[in-house]
Write an enzyme that holds these catalytic residues in place. Structure first.
Site, PDB file in Angstrom:
ATOM      1  N   SER A  56       0.786  -1.234   0.000  1.00 40.84           N
ATOM      2  CA  SER A  56       0.000   0.000   0.000  1.00 40.84           C
ATOM      3  C   SER A  56       0.817   1.283   0.000  1.00 40.84           C
ATOM      4  O   SER A  56       0.323   2.326  -0.425  1.00 40.84           O
ATOM      5  CB  SER A  56      -0.948   0.011   1.202  1.00 40.84           C
ATOM      6  N   HIS A  84      -5.352  -4.053  -2.485  1.00 39.88           N
ATOM      7  CA  HIS A  84      -5.055  -3.133  -3.587  1.00 39.88           C
ATOM      8  C   HIS A  84      -4.926  -3.859  -4.933  1.00 39.88           C
ATOM      9  O   HIS A  84      -4.447  -3.265  -5.902  1.00 39.88           O
ATOM     10  CB  HIS A  84      -3.785  -2.351  -3.289  1.00 39.88           C
ATOM     11  N   LYS A 115     -11.823  -0.379  -1.695  1.00 40.73           N
ATOM     12  CA  LYS A 115     -10.827   0.238  -2.590  1.00 40.73           C
ATOM     13  C   LYS A 115     -11.417   0.325  -3.994  1.00 40.73           C
ATOM     14  O   LYS A 115     -12.288   1.124  -4.252  1.00 40.73           O
ATOM     15  CB  LYS A 115      -9.530  -0.582  -2.580  1.00 40.73           C
TER      16      LYS A 115
END
Length: 265
Positions: A56, A84, A115
């Protein structure tokens, strides 16, 4: 029980490891020789390797295929945090396993809805045995309020959009590569490979905060990331590219960075 954790894993992974009460063995970031060495030196009734797929704060992608091989050879379970990667990596946006062409392997994957999927919540992909164990033993799951029906409904809708609208991932990849290339051309300290997460590493925490404020004053909202989120002397500005951005947006940011080079370098 022993958990082998990458040193740059997200804070939520670190906290989860601590709550497990297992012995925690941290290996150097992306250093699989160090990981194997530590596995050989440790003995445990159960052994688990845990890693982010896309880190991240650095944006680099773990070599999941190699981790699967290491886990199999050393009788370790493998858990991947795909926060992610979900909705971004892979032909259908399914995440890191699809990205690396991994099928039929007993790998646990945690995916978040907050996300790329733009909703909330999370879901855990695992075997039926692990699923039943978590339902009956996971305190965080048992002693919490049930999820609103709108959350899984939103997740299902988002997943369907990800599968159908391939152009979004294609555009994101192209924009990320373009932005990364432009950052490198300016001689700025960024990641070694393009990603939708691109750090601009400054080093000094105070200077990083000042740069973040100056960029904000010029219309760019990027956060200053500093210890303890990242190691000492590696404070950074964290850029996140999205499919809603354009090449014009990237050029605009690059031009502002170019004007502020003396303050950044």
């Amino acid at each position: 029980d022993i958990i082998f954790s990458d040193e740059l894993n997200h804070a939520s992974i670190i906290d989860g490891c601590r709550l497990s009460r297992a012995k925690i063995c941290v290996y150097k970031h992306g250093d699989f020789d160090d990981l194997v060495k530590k596995i050989k030196n440790e003995r445990g009734r159960k052994r688990l390797i845990v890693t982010d797929s896309v880190f991240s704060m650095d944006g680099d992608v773990a070599d999941i295929k190699e981790l699967v091989s290491i886990a199999e050879k050393n009788d370790c379970a493998l858990l991947i945090d795909d926060a992610h990667a979900t909705g971004i990596l892979g032909k259908n946006g399914s995440g890191s396993l699809e990205h690396f062409g991994i099928k039929g392997k007993d790998v646990m994957v945690l995916a978040t809805g907050g996300k790329a999927l733009g909703v909330s919540g999370a879901f855990f992909c695992c075997s039926g045995l692990v699923r039943n164990y978590l339902i009956n033993k996971c305190r965080g799951f048992i002693y919490s309020t049930g999820t609103l029906p709108s959350i899984p409904a939103g997740l299902i809708t988002s997943i369907n959009i990800v599968k159908k609208e391939v152009w979004r991932r294609k555009k994101l990849k192209e924009l990320s590569e373009y932005f990364w290339k432009k950052l490198r051309e300016l001689g700025l300290n960024t990641s070694n490979a393009p990603s939708h997460i691109l750090p601009l590493i400054i080093g000094d925490a105070k200077k990083t905060i000042e740069i973040s404020k100056k960029l904000y004053e010029q219309g760019i909202f990027v956060r200053a990331i500093r210890p303890p989120t990242v190691p000492e002397n590696s404070s950074r500005i964290r850029f996140c590219v999205t499919a809603e951005h354009s090449y014009e947006d990237i050029e605009w940011v690059i031009n502002i960075l170019r004007k502020n080079l003396n303050n950044i370098l």
